[in-house]
Design an enzyme around this catalytic site. Structure first.
Site, PDB file in Angstrom:
ATOM      1  N   ASP A  37      -0.943   9.101  19.017  1.00 16.15           N
ATOM      2  CA  ASP A  37      -0.509   9.450  17.664  1.00 16.15           C
ATOM      3  C   ASP A  37      -0.802   8.344  16.651  1.00 16.15           C
ATOM      4  O   ASP A  37      -1.247   8.612  15.534  1.00 16.15           O
ATOM      5  CB  ASP A  37       1.009   9.730  17.707  1.00 16.15           C
ATOM      6  CG  ASP A  37       1.502  10.529  16.519  1.00 16.15           C
ATOM      7  OD1 ASP A  37       0.663  11.086  15.794  1.00 16.15           O
ATOM      8  OD2 ASP A  37       2.723  10.611  16.321  1.00 16.15           O
ATOM      9  N   LYS A  72      14.197  11.073   9.464  1.00 17.73           N
ATOM     10  CA  LYS A  72      12.965  11.581   8.855  1.00 17.73           C
ATOM     11  C   LYS A  72      11.877  10.570   9.154  1.00 17.73           C
ATOM     12  O   LYS A  72      11.699   9.589   8.439  1.00 17.73           O
ATOM     13  CB  LYS A  72      13.172  11.726   7.340  1.00 17.73           C
ATOM     14  CG  LYS A  72      12.367  12.820   6.672  1.00 17.73           C
ATOM     15  CD  LYS A  72      10.863  12.739   6.843  1.00 17.73           C
ATOM     16  CE  LYS A  72      10.194  11.802   5.881  1.00 17.73           C
ATOM     17  NZ  LYS A  72       8.774  11.572   6.210  1.00 17.73           N
ATOM     18  N   GLY A  85       9.961   0.904   5.336  1.00 15.39           N
ATOM     19  CA  GLY A  85       8.674   1.389   4.851  1.00 15.39           C
ATOM     20  C   GLY A  85       8.161   0.475   3.751  1.00 15.39           C
ATOM     21  O   GLY A  85       8.522  -0.704   3.693  1.00 15.39           O
ATOM     22  N   SER A  86       7.359   1.034   2.877  1.00 12.22           N
ATOM     23  CA  SER A  86       6.702   0.205   1.872  1.00 12.22           C
ATOM     24  C   SER A  86       7.669  -0.166   0.741  1.00 12.22           C
ATOM     25  O   SER A  86       8.674   0.519   0.516  1.00 12.22           O
ATOM     26  CB  SER A  86       5.498   0.940   1.302  1.00 12.22           C
ATOM     27  OG  SER A  86       5.933   2.106   0.644  1.00 12.22           O
ATOM     28  N   THR A  87       7.334  -1.218   0.043  1.00 12.31           N
ATOM     29  CA  THR A  87       8.188  -1.694  -1.052  1.00 12.31           C
ATOM     30  C   THR A  87       8.256  -0.646  -2.164  1.00 12.31           C
ATOM     31  O   THR A  87       9.321  -0.425  -2.740  1.00 12.31           O
ATOM     32  CB  THR A  87       7.663  -3.059  -1.558  1.00 12.31           C
ATOM     33  OG1 THR A  87       7.719  -3.966  -0.436  1.00 12.31           O
ATOM     34  CG2 THR A  87       8.512  -3.623  -2.678  1.00 12.31           C
ATOM     35  N   GLU A  96      14.233  -2.181   4.591  1.00 12.73           N
ATOM     36  CA  GLU A  96      13.344  -3.086   5.341  1.00 12.73           C
ATOM     37  C   GLU A  96      11.941  -2.797   4.837  1.00 12.73           C
ATOM     38  O   GLU A  96      11.373  -1.759   5.167  1.00 12.73           O
ATOM     39  CB  GLU A  96      13.405  -2.790   6.839  1.00 12.73           C
ATOM     40  CG  GLU A  96      14.768  -2.871   7.459  1.00 12.73           C
ATOM     41  CD  GLU A  96      15.203  -4.289   7.716  1.00 12.73           C
ATOM     42  OE1 GLU A  96      14.384  -5.211   7.550  1.00 12.73           O
ATOM     43  OE2 GLU A  96      16.371  -4.486   8.054  1.00 12.73           O
ATOM     44  N   CYS A 112       5.094  -5.142   9.710  1.00 14.39           N
ATOM     45  CA  CYS A 112       5.661  -5.685   8.474  1.00 14.39           C
ATOM     46  C   CYS A 112       5.798  -7.199   8.528  1.00 14.39           C
ATOM     47  O   CYS A 112       5.658  -7.883   7.532  1.00 14.39           O
ATOM     48  CB  CYS A 112       7.024  -5.062   8.241  1.00 14.39           C
ATOM     49  SG  CYS A 112       8.058  -5.194   9.704  1.00 14.39           S
ATOM     50  N   GLU A 133       0.182  -7.293   0.803  1.00 12.59           N
ATOM     51  CA  GLU A 133       0.254  -6.878   2.196  1.00 12.59           C
ATOM     52  C   GLU A 133      -0.948  -5.979   2.515  1.00 12.59           C
ATOM     53  O   GLU A 133      -1.198  -4.999   1.826  1.00 12.59           O
ATOM     54  CB  GLU A 133       1.545  -6.093   2.428  1.00 12.59           C
ATOM     55  CG  GLU A 133       1.716  -5.661   3.867  1.00 12.59           C
ATOM     56  CD  GLU A 133       2.996  -4.878   4.087  1.00 12.59           C
ATOM     57  OE1 GLU A 133       3.262  -3.917   3.344  1.00 12.59           O
ATOM     58  OE2 GLU A 133       3.742  -5.238   5.017  1.00 12.59           O
TER      59      GLU A 133
END
Ligand code: NAD
Length: 506
Positions: free
Chosen positions: A102, A188, A241-243, A263, A297, A396
């Protein structure tokens, strides 16, 4: 349908202990990043499904006056967590394979993840049991007429929104403590890699977790994540996840004064001093940048080398990185698989192109290895001569790309390391313990590694500062995220309070 399609289960949404079709009947293809082929699909939840899942979680919280779950003992809930841990361990090989197909992570890494998933459920089972002993803890007060006790209660219905780089492990970091605390949850996972999270739902069903305690809804961020985060019956959102997404979740949550833990991204430094053992330092620098295909991350993706060792270090890392086995993640001893998606692949290659355009030197990598004709593969990439005003130093990348710069003094190294909007991790490599201590204290981040990079244990707190977010997962801190603290103060004196003089005729 491509190779491996037969082993990827076809699942529906998991709501209130049942497999249900998404209300709008939509599905999202699962693309194997190694073959670029579809190997199945996952359900795409929309707001109607979100509402059903939240309703189920709310009912599960209060069912039987809460005695079935939220007000049950921690010991009772721990039995389910242990059953999940056991089942994950039993299905380890299959789950690891699904994870690799995956999201493209090497099978050995995915197998390690499954051990961590199982270990994390066991760990929070222990903490759930200990929670019982901590209830009604007495608190000393300065007035002897009063007695105070502290009760810890679940925050309620929680939304757990997670990314694709550690699909099942990131979900577990939230699901295990949330359930240990007595919350009910809606998970989710990322639309890019949800397969193993749906298998977690199947395990929850198998072990008889009460209906609605854990709901798993897959789908896109805007269609499923956003209505979940802003639902008024969701008492807390825990997000990794992303900022950018973190920012929109926080602003949605702020409308309802809803607590969040975030986070987010990172651009963590690894500082190597001239007294380091160079071979060891080179290996940790590679592990810090290329582990999880560089899509982690906490990747220490900015390497700061003391000037005197820079040439030798770069020569060694160029030859060692070029010898890393890049292959189908299911191949034996694979150490670097493909990036997760075509989008991510294009994005990372663009970062490398811009870096070179801005004057960085490509030391190795930068393209798909010659022996691979398809798949989103990028050879381990090292860029030197990186300056602090370049994009590759500031942003990033989330791919196997290491940006290298040099420094003269410890003071300069710390300044360069902290000169970032992020504050997740940092590493220092030196034989001088005092220096390591000084630098650890000076780094503005939540996680510091000395003479290593990346190892992560579920007993230790995880999380960042600055734009990397706030709140800590894992350890006791992870459990506290899902608990609310209540003081219960009792008047124990037999005397009247005596503040208001009694009227004479009382
Ligand atoms: P992402 O922000 O694109 O997606 C994360 C999750 O948020 C997905 O489930 C997505 O569907 C959902 N989402 C997207 N938009 C949403 C919205 N408006 N409302 C609610 N939910 C929404 O991140 P990603 O690309 O999946 O993951 C990569 C990022 O995650 C990187 O920036 C990485 O640094 C970060 N990350 C951080 C940690 C950590 O512990 N700090 C760990 C892993 C990954």
């Amino acid at each position: 349908m491509g190779l491996h399609a037969e082993i990827v289960p076809q699942r529906r949404l998991f709501i209130d202990g049942d497999w249900v079709q998404p209300r709008q009947g939509k599905r999202i293809p699962i693309v194997n990043p190694t073959t670029e082929e579809s190997v199945g699909d996952i359900p795409a939840a929309t707001s109607e499904d979100v509402y059903a899942a939240v309703k189920a979680a709310k009912e599960a919280l209060h069912r039987n006056n809460g005695k079935d779950w939220s007000k049950a003992t921690g010991k009772h809930r721990a039995t389910y967590l242990r059953a999940i841990a056991k089942r994950v361990a039993e299905r380890k090989d299959e789950l690891a394979k699904l994870e690799s197909i995956d999201c493209g992570k090497p099978l050995d890494e995915a197998a390690w993840d499954m051990d961590d998933v199982s270990g994390c459920f066991e760990y929070y089972a222990d903490l759930a049991e200990k929670l019982d002993e901590r209830q009604y803890a007495p608190l000393e007060l300065p007035m002897e007429q009063f007695k105070c006790n502290i009760l810890r209660q679940p925050v309620g219905v929680v939304a757990l929104i997670t990314p694709w780089n550690y699909p099942l492990l990131m979900a577990t970091w939230k699901v295990a403590p949330a359930l240990a605390a007595g919350c009910t949850a809606i998970l989710k996972p990322s639309e890019i890699a949800s397969v193993t999270c749906l298998e977690l739902a199947s395990i929850a069903k198998e072990v008889g977790l009460p209906n609605g305690v854990l709901n798993v809804i897959t789908g896109y961020g805007q269609e499923a994540g956003a209505p979940l985060a802003s639902h008024q019956d969701v008492n807390k959102v825990a997000f990794t996840g992303s900022t950018d997404t973190g920012r929109s979740i926080m602003s949605a949550a702020s409308q309802l004064i809803k607590p969040v833990t975030l986070e987010l991204g990172g651009k963590s430094p690894i500082i190597v001093f001239e007294d380091a053992d160079i071979d060891k330092a080179v290996e940790w620098a590679m592990f810090g940048a290329f582990w999880t295909n560089g899509q982690i991350c906490s990747a220490t993706s900015r390497l700061l080398l003391q000037e005197s060792i820079a040439d030798e270090f770069l020569k060694k890392i160029a030859s060692w990185a070029s010898s890393i086995k890049v292959s189908d993640p299911l191949e034996k001893d694979c150490r670097l698989g493909p990036l997760v998606s075509e989008n991510q692949y294009k994005k990372v290659k663009e970062f490398v192109r811009v870096a070179q355009e801005e004057g960085a030197t490509l030391v190795c990598g930068g393209k798909r290895p010659d022996h691979l004709s398809k798949g989103y593969f990028l050879a381990p990439t090292v860029l030197s001569n990186v300056k602090r005003d370049m994009q590759i130093w500031a942003e990033e990348v989330f791919g196997p790309v290491l940006a290298v710069s040099t420094f003269k003094t410890e003071e300069e190294a710390v300044l360069m390391a902290n000169d970032t909007q992020y504050g997740l991790g940092g590493a220092v490599i030196s034989k001088d313990d005092e220096r390591c201590k000084r630098v650890s204290e000076a780094l503005e981040c939540g996680i510091v590694w000395i003479n290593c990079s990346q190892p992560c244990f579920c007993q230790a707190p995880w999380g960042g500062n600055k734009r990397s977010g706030f709140g800590r997962e894992l350890g006791e801190w992870g459990l506290e995220n899902y608990l609310t603290v209540k003081q219960i103060t009792r008047y124990i004196s037999n005397d009247d309070w005596g503040w208001y003089p009694k009227p004479s005729k009382l």
